[in-house]
Write an enzyme that holds these catalytic residues in place. Sequence first.
Site, PDB file in Angstrom:
ATOM      1  N   CYS A 101       0.956  -1.227   0.015  1.00 24.43           N
ATOM      2  CA  CYS A 101       0.057  -0.073   0.032  1.00 24.43           C
ATOM      3  C   CYS A 101       0.662   1.351   0.030  1.00 24.43           C
ATOM      4  O   CYS A 101       1.666   1.302   0.605  1.00 24.43           O
ATOM      5  CB  CYS A 101      -0.755   0.198   1.214  1.00 24.43           C
ATOM      6  SG  CYS A 101      -1.883   1.557   1.311  1.00 24.43           S
ATOM      7  N   HIS A 143      -9.138  -3.693  -2.096  1.00 26.90           N
ATOM      8  CA  HIS A 143      -8.184  -2.964  -1.300  1.00 26.90           C
ATOM      9  C   HIS A 143      -8.278  -1.509  -1.328  1.00 26.90           C
ATOM     10  O   HIS A 143      -8.375  -0.749  -0.314  1.00 26.90           O
ATOM     11  CB  HIS A 143      -6.651  -3.343  -1.775  1.00 26.90           C
ATOM     12  CG  HIS A 143      -5.588  -2.431  -1.256  1.00 26.90           C
ATOM     13  ND1 HIS A 143      -4.635  -2.820  -0.391  1.00 26.90           N
ATOM     14  CD2 HIS A 143      -5.516  -1.007  -1.227  1.00 26.90           C
ATOM     15  CE1 HIS A 143      -3.754  -1.978   0.050  1.00 26.90           C
ATOM     16  NE2 HIS A 143      -4.180  -0.750  -0.554  1.00 26.90           N
ATOM     17  N   GLU A 144      -8.841  -0.845  -2.524  1.00 25.24           N
ATOM     18  CA  GLU A 144      -9.069   0.405  -2.519  1.00 25.24           C
ATOM     19  C   GLU A 144     -10.169   0.864  -1.932  1.00 25.24           C
ATOM     20  O   GLU A 144     -10.453   2.093  -1.248  1.00 25.24           O
ATOM     21  CB  GLU A 144      -9.153   1.080  -4.045  1.00 25.24           C
ATOM     22  CG  GLU A 144      -7.784   0.672  -4.958  1.00 25.24           C
ATOM     23  CD  GLU A 144      -6.472   1.100  -4.167  1.00 25.24           C
ATOM     24  OE1 GLU A 144      -6.497   2.239  -3.328  1.00 25.24           O
ATOM     25  OE2 GLU A 144      -5.558   0.671  -4.237  1.00 25.24           O
ATOM     26  N   HIS A 147     -10.202   1.449   1.770  1.00 26.45           N
ATOM     27  CA  HIS A 147      -9.506   2.834   2.324  1.00 26.45           C
ATOM     28  C   HIS A 147     -10.818   3.802   2.554  1.00 26.45           C
ATOM     29  O   HIS A 147     -10.671   4.577   3.321  1.00 26.45           O
ATOM     30  CB  HIS A 147      -8.544   3.417   1.175  1.00 26.45           C
ATOM     31  CG  HIS A 147      -7.225   3.097   1.082  1.00 26.45           C
ATOM     32  ND1 HIS A 147      -6.515   3.088   2.160  1.00 26.45           N
ATOM     33  CD2 HIS A 147      -6.392   1.964   0.248  1.00 26.45           C
ATOM     34  CE1 HIS A 147      -5.146   2.748   1.848  1.00 26.45           C
ATOM     35  NE2 HIS A 147      -5.317   2.075   0.548  1.00 26.45           N
TER      36      HIS A 147
END
Length: 179
Positions: A101, A143-144, A147
């Site tokens: 990341c 993953h994004e 966030h």
Amino acid sequence: MVHEILKMGDARLLREAKLITEFNTKALHTLIADMVDTMTAAQGAGLAAPQIGVDLQLVIFGSDEVNPRYPDAEKVPRTILLNPVITPDPLSDIEEDWEGCLSVPGLRAKVPRYTKIHYKGYDPYGNVIESLATNFHARVVQHECDHLHGVLYPMRIRDFSTFGFNEVLFAGMEMPIDD
Ligand code: NI
């Protein structure tokens, strides 16, 4: 314009990001252009608005060009996604694979993710985007989108023996892509 990427430990990475309510504005297009510049400069596979301190549900990922560092990487088309919602496919497996990341520089770990997901959201003009993603593409999207909910990949590690520094884990090898 390239922005500074916030690093783990910054409380702004832990917020539940706000929904975007106005599409196709000058401010939104500027933000997207800045995120593309920032992700490109960092050679990342994706970037979420909270990583540059912007508290909005906006992620970008993928590239329409082959990354010269990873010519053999599975292709993820350039996507700009607002207010995304992910639904795992009922038949999806969960697999562990390497993640990094841009907010956790220099480190990687194996992280469990769904291998097949459906996602829905909006493009910058307010048009609905609906898509299916598998494997590496699905990993990047998960993953994004994490966030946007204050989740960084270390929070999802199951096997902490895989968590380490790039130059140690991948000594003499080609490193996986940064998300
Ligand atoms: Ni990240």
